[in-house]
Design an enzyme around this catalytic site. Structure first.
Site, PDB file in Angstrom:
ATOM      1  CB  SER A 157      -0.968  -0.048   1.192  1.00 56.62           C
ATOM      2  OG  SER A 157      -1.983   0.907   1.079  1.00 56.62           O
ATOM      3  CG  ASP A 235      -7.217  -3.356  -2.193  1.00 58.76           C
ATOM      4  OD1 ASP A 235      -7.770  -2.391  -1.648  1.00 58.76           O
ATOM      5  OD2 ASP A 235      -5.999  -3.584  -2.112  1.00 58.76           O
ATOM      6  CG  HIS A 279      -5.475  -2.785   1.105  1.00 62.23           C
ATOM      7  ND1 HIS A 279      -4.903  -2.543  -0.130  1.00 62.23           N
ATOM      8  CD2 HIS A 279      -4.875  -1.906   1.966  1.00 62.23           C
ATOM      9  CE1 HIS A 279      -4.021  -1.557  -0.029  1.00 62.23           C
ATOM     10  NE2 HIS A 279      -3.977  -1.168   1.237  1.00 62.23           N
TER      11      HIS A 279
END
Length: 304
Positions: A157, A235, A279
């Site tokens: 991320s 995600d 995620h």
């Protein structure tokens, strides 16, 4: 003082998980913490892999959730896991939101007056920390020796963004790059716009040096290694924040132009999408072995 102080040690897969603290010059004298996994044979010159974590994380998240130690032990790779920001800077507003300030350094060097003394995570990761790691591990009870001539970087991320940026800006240092669900085009992402405005000011031209997609557009340097990116299709941040298609488009255009010009092309972009994955660290732990294999190949590792 470059040498860190050990604050934690525990055995895992024949090696040791350790944590160290040290005073950081580039972060304004604040105490920084980093984690490390040191495999059993790290007394030799060991390849080194830096992990950059995402928003709100500390070094603890990756160490406890990624299921990575068995893979690092197999390849004899030293893992280094820094924090995601300075802590305790006492800057007004640094604890007001999850996506800016504490836990959200975004791996940039701040230029705005309020933040520039402490929030310099780009220089911390790429310049100061490698020197601290070398000195600290060599003088630890394990006498571990890291080989920064065989060094890679990866992350998740915000940390995936940091890994791509560091790799593209320092291709002679980082010989391998990968990322999980990275923010690849932060100048067009709400997270990135907020962070860059706060740390760097309103001039978008200054933002481009910390945007992997923009860096790729103007990259001049040695051929890039193959880059592995894994992305979950469930995600929740995929379409608004991560924007992987933007990076893929520029990478493909660059490869085409290099071929047309008769130049030496880069390695592949190994972009993999995964149905049903989100995620989280459940996603990361599922594919972490593939990432260690990717780095091991590029760093010239042999299984122990």
């Amino acid at each position: 003082m470059l040498r860190g102080k050990e604050i934690f040690s525990s055995r895992a897969f024949g090696g040791f998980v350790k944590k160290f603290t040290h005073q950081s010059e580039v972060c304004g004298g604040l105490t920084m913490t980093f984690g490390a996994y040191i495999p059993a044979k790290a007394t030799q010159m060991s390849p080194t892999l830096y992990w950059l974590s995402g928003l709100t994380c500390t070094e603890e998240n990756f160490l406890t959730k990624a299921s990575v130690f068995e893979h690092a032990a197999k390849w004899g790779i030293v893992l280094i896991v820094p924090d995601t920001s300075p802590r305790g800077a006492k800057v007004e507003g640094e604890d007001d939101s999850y996506d800016f300030g504490t836990g959200a350094g975004f791996y940039v060097d701040a230029t705005e007056p309020k933040w520039k003394k402490h929030y310099n995570m780009y220089s911390y990761i790429t310049q100061e920390l490698p020197n601290v790691v070398t000195e600290t591990l060599a003088n630890s009870d394990l006498n571990a020796n890291v080989d920064h001539a065989r060094c890679g970087i990866f992350g998740h991320s915000m940390g995936g963004h940091g890994a791509l940026v560091a790799g593209l800006r320092n291709p002679s240092f980082y010989k391998s790059i990968s990322a999980f669900a990275p923010i690849v085009n932060p100048i067009n992402s709400p997270w990135g716009k907020k962070a860059f405005t706060g740390y760097l000011g309103s001039d978008r031209r200054a933002w481009k040096q910390y945007d992997a997609t923009e860096l790729l557009k103007t990259y001049v340097g040695p051929p890039l290694p193959s880059i592995l990116i894994d992305q979950g299709l469930k995600d929740q941040f995929l379409k608004e924040q991560l924007l992987p298609e933007n990076f893929k488009l520029i990478f493909d255009e660059r490869q085409t132009k290099l071929k047309e010009d008769g130049g030496k092309v880069d390695g592949e972009l190994l972009y993999r999408s995964h149905e049903g994955y989100d995620h989280s660290y459940y996603f990361i732990s599922t594919f972490i072995g593939d990432h260690l294999n990717h780095h091991a190949k590029l760093l010239g590792c042999e299984p122990l």
